[in-house]
Scaffold this active site. Structure first.
Site, PDB file in Angstrom:
ATOM      1  N   LYS A   1       5.078   1.262   2.383  1.00  0.00           N
ATOM      2  CA  LYS A   1       5.872   0.502   3.359  1.00  0.00           C
ATOM      3  C   LYS A   1       6.537  -0.679   2.660  1.00  0.00           C
ATOM      4  CE  LYS A   1       4.698  -0.009   8.263  1.00  0.00           C
ATOM      5  NZ  LYS A   1       3.756  -0.624   9.213  1.00  0.00           N
TER       6      LYS A   1
HETATM    7  O1  G3P Z   1       3.674  -1.118  12.732  1.00  0.00           O
HETATM    8  C1  G3P Z   1       4.223  -2.326  13.201  1.00  0.00           C
HETATM    9  C2  G3P Z   1       3.378  -2.854  14.303  1.00  0.00           C
HETATM   10  O2  G3P Z   1       2.041  -2.989  13.859  1.00  0.00           O
HETATM   11  C3  G3P Z   1       3.868  -4.175  14.842  1.00  0.00           C
HETATM   12  O3  G3P Z   1       3.357  -4.293  16.135  1.00  0.00           O
HETATM   13  O4  G3P Z   1       2.656  -5.457  18.194  1.00  0.00           O
HETATM   14  O5  G3P Z   1       2.627  -6.662  15.953  1.00  0.00           O
HETATM   15  O6  G3P Z   1       4.801  -6.103  17.071  1.00  0.00           O
HETATM   16  P1  G3P Z   1       3.352  -5.702  16.873  1.00  0.00           P
END
Ligand code: G3P
Length: 217
Positions: free
Chosen positions: A83
């Site tokens: 990533k």
């Molecule tokens: O894979 C990206 C994800 O983990 C981000 O999620 O909820 O932190 O925006 P969030």
């Protein structure tokens, strides 16, 4: 649409993998920090649990160091998807890794133009963050739709990996638009099975079958 689980918790991954619904895993530095585990050990264990792509994110932001980190991560297992952030240096590393045959997931995507650049860099996956756009009163699903249109216009192979998913509605929105993958917190994945009318109907079937006094076995 493929389902990836967005977590570094191996127990959660094992439980979901047993359902047969799981196609891969995504992690990121915040999820690794939350797990409290050694990054490379946790990722190596996850790669043994699931056959599908496992995203492991570089920590640096400069080209030289990201490139070195990426090579270390790619060696952990054949199903690693490195990533990288959607930056100038991140996409330079993406091009380099794809030329070597390594899967790359370009993350922190918030615009259609960014997604276009990632596809031109040969990204295996692009991760537009639905939830974080919703958080600032924008419509995250509109971004998924725009990326779908652009990728179809030019027949890009990059898979749209809907990320930052916070609800079952986000999952169905992504599927209706045609995202290739949704990476979903385990709590939301388990909710996909649930509907009160299913519970009510099943209880009625069980009760009525019991009243027949019969057994199938
Ligand atoms: O894979 C990206 C994800 O983990 C981000 O999620 O909820 O932190 O925006 P969030």
């Amino acid at each position: 649409m493929k389902f990836f689980v967005d977590t570094a918790e191996v127990d959660e991954i094992r439980a979901l993998n047993e359902t047969g619904m799981l196609d891969g895993v995504t992690t990121n530095p915040s999820l690794i920090a939350k797990s409290g585990r050694d990054f490379k050990e946790a990722v190596a264990e996850i790669c043994e649990v699931v056959d599908g792509p496992v995203s492991a994110e570089v920590a640096a932001t400069d080209y030289e160091t990201m490139s070195k980190e990426a090579k270390v991560l790619a060696k952990i297992a054949d199903n690693i998807a490195v990533k990288v952030p959607l930056t100038v240096d991140g996409l330079k590393v993406c091009r380099e890794l794809r030329a070597q045959g390594t899967m790359v997931n370009v993350t922190l995507c918030f615009s259609a133009n960014q997604a276009l650049l990632a596809a031109k860099a040969g990204a295996s996956f692009i991760s537009p963050f639905i939830g974080r756009l919703d958080d600032i009163n924008l419509e995250g699903s509109d971004l998924i739709a725009d990326i779908r249109t652009i990728y179809d216009n030019f027949d890009f192979d990059t898979e749209i990996l809907a990320a930052s998913i916070r609800s079952v509605n986000h999952v169905s929105q992504a599927a209706l638009i045609g995202a290739d993958v949704a990476t979903v917190p385990s709590s939301v994945l388990w909710k996909l099975y649930e509907h009160p009318l299913t519970d009510k109907g099943l209880a009625a079937f069980v009760k009525d079958w019991k009243s027949t006094g019969q057994s199938i076995l």
